[in-house]
Design a protein around this motif. Structure first.
Motif, short mmCIF file in Angstrom:
data_model
loop_
_atom_site.label_atom_id
_atom_site.label_comp_id
_atom_site.label_asym_id
_atom_site.label_seq_id
_atom_site.Cartn_x
_atom_site.Cartn_y
_atom_site.Cartn_z
N THR A 143 26.79 -26.20 14.17
CA THR A 143 27.23 -27.17 13.34
C THR A 143 26.60 -28.61 13.77
O THR A 143 25.87 -29.36 13.07
N ILE A 144 26.60 -28.81 15.04
CA ILE A 144 25.76 -30.05 15.64
C ILE A 144 24.43 -29.92 15.41
O ILE A 144 23.58 -30.86 14.98
N ALA A 145 23.62 -28.85 15.49
CA ALA A 145 22.14 -28.60 15.26
C ALA A 145 21.94 -28.75 13.71
O ALA A 145 20.86 -29.31 13.30
N PHE A 146 22.98 -28.37 12.64
CA PHE A 146 22.70 -28.78 11.67
C PHE A 146 22.61 -30.25 11.30
O PHE A 146 21.87 -30.91 10.36
N GLY A 147 23.62 -30.91 12.09
CA GLY A 147 23.66 -32.45 11.79
C GLY A 147 22.23 -33.12 12.20
O GLY A 147 21.98 -33.90 11.73
N GLN A 148 21.77 -32.46 13.31
CA GLN A 148 20.41 -32.88 13.99
C GLN A 148 19.43 -32.60 12.97
O GLN A 148 18.38 -33.58 12.75
N TRP A 149 19.18 -31.47 12.30
CA TRP A 149 18.41 -31.14 11.45
C TRP A 149 18.29 -32.09 10.08
O TRP A 149 17.48 -32.62 9.91
N LEU A 150 19.89 -32.32 9.77
CA LEU A 150 19.96 -33.50 8.75
C LEU A 150 19.28 -34.99 9.16
O LEU A 150 18.74 -35.42 8.38
N ALA A 151 19.52 -35.26 10.35
CA ALA A 151 19.08 -36.43 10.81
C ALA A 151 17.55 -36.64 11.37
O ALA A 151 17.07 -37.53 11.63
#
Length: 398
Positions: free
Chosen positions: A73-81
């Motif tokens: 989930t954190i990695a997906f947020g990083q990808w969005l950022a």
């Protein structure tokens, strides 16, 4: 070189004692490498994302699946950022932990989630010309992590099964040892009972006879005491030989054979010496292959029955021992004419009767012991079976 060889073993020992230290060192390494890895124009965003991605690894041993889900989930947020960070490798560590601890189905689901992240990362940060190379490289890392985890899990399961098998075999070995020790104690107890009870009964009868004859027939009293002395020495020798089995220095033991069918003649003569009339008859066709254990069982049964006659039948009683040989069996019968009183007394002899039954049971025999039909005495009989070849007939002994 030897010190370098000891490093993996020391690391494994440290990991087993304090696994959290390994996780802390892993997180620190990820953060430090993120400072030198690919990042945007500023180092701080990549390092911060790497720290956030790596921190959940502290819970990976206790909650592997939630940890993997949190890092994904954190990695997906990083990808969005749209922030590139070396901390994405924490996903590989979490996926390895899932593969080590979880069943195949859960591992496959985690692999699919990881592969989606690989595709997203390759599309965003791979570049037009390097998307395929980035996808292949990242997929190879994910596959390697999963294969390593599955191999470690299989090896741990194998080691656990081997340890369980070793524990089970050790427990079975101990149980077999206890059973063997119990059987040996029972065997020694039977031998002790037969030796002590018979010889003491003979010695008591001889001593009583000597006491009655010491004034009127001193020669007979002297002969009786000499017989009692010989019987005592014989009993002492048998006891020493039996107890020698329990010693460790087997080389010093007396390896004299156990009494068999040939020794029954001596036994009958010994009982006759106490004043009890005993007839001994042998009939049938004996076999050369009668085992020594069966011969010992016959001898001890006859010995115990005559001992009971000596102890309970009374001064005017007589006894008869009959051995009947068949093609594959030996019949044993001992009868006396001591009267009902002897029957009642002999019925209380639990230890001796139990020993006879245990010996007979080894050779499929059942001991019938009880008063004679006419009430005049006691009868003990059994038939012991074996497999062997017939040999010439033995003549009857009177």
């Amino acid at each position: 070189m030897s010190r370098l060889d000891d490093v993996p073993a020391r690391l494994r020992a440290l990991g087993s004692r304090a696994p959290w230290l390994i996780d802390v060192a892993l997180i620190a390494g990820i953060v430090l490498l993120s400072l030198r890895g690919p990042h945007d124009s500023h180092v701080l965003p990549g390092a911060m994302w790497s720290l956030i991605l790596a921190l959940p690894l502290l819970a990976r041993r206790r909650w592997p699946v939630p940890t993997f889900a949190a890092i994904a989930t954190i990695a997906f947020g990083q990808w969005l950022a749209d922030v590139r960070a070396f901390g994405d490798c924490a996903l590989l560590v979490a996926f390895y932990t899932v593969a080590v601890t979880q069943p195949i189905r859960t591992t496959v689901l985690a692999a699919l989630v990881l592969e989606v992240g690989v595709v997203l990362a390759a599309l965003r940060w791979g570049g037009e010309d390097t998307e395929l190379n980035a996808f292949v490289a990242l997929s190879a890392f994910a596959t390697a992590a999963g294969v390593m985890g599955v191999n470690v899990r299989n090896r741990r399961a194998l080691l656990a099964s081997l340890e369980e098998r070793a524990v089970r075999l050790e427990r079975e070995r101990d149980q077999q040892g206890q059973l063997a020790a119990g059987a040996e104690r029972a065997r020694i107890a039977r031998e002790m009972h037969d030796i002590v009870a018979h010889n003491l009964s003979v010695m008591i009868a001889l001593a009583d006879g000597a006491a009655y004859a010491v004034r009127d027939a001193p020669d007979r009293a002297q002969d009786a005491m000499q017989r009692a002395s010989r019987t005592g020495r014989q009993a002492l020798n048998e006891m020493r030989r039996l107890l020698g089995v329990l010693r460790e220095d087997t080389a010093a033991q007396d390896l004299s054979p156990q009494p068999g069918l040939d020794a029954i003649d001596t036994l009958v003569e010994q009982v006759r010496g106490t004043g009890l009339p005993v007839r001994y008859e042998v009939s049938g066709t004996p076999s050369e292959a009668i085992p020594a254990g069966l011969q010992l069982a016959v001898y001890r049964i006859v010995q115990e029955a005559l001992t009971n006659t000596l102890k309970h039948a009374g001064p005017d009683a007589g006894a008869q021992v009959t051995l009947t040989f068949g093609a594959h069996d030996v019949g044993v019968e001992i009868v006396d004419d001591g009267g009902p009183a002897s029957a009642v007394a002999a019925a209380d002899e639990g230890g001796g009767l139990r020993g006879m039954r245990e010996r007979a049971a080894v050779y499929d025999g059942m001991v019938a012991s009880g008063p004679r039909p006419d009430g005049a005495g006691w009868r003990t009989a059994t038939t012991l079976t074996f497999a062997g070849r017939p040999s010439p007939t033995i003549a009857a002994h009177a």
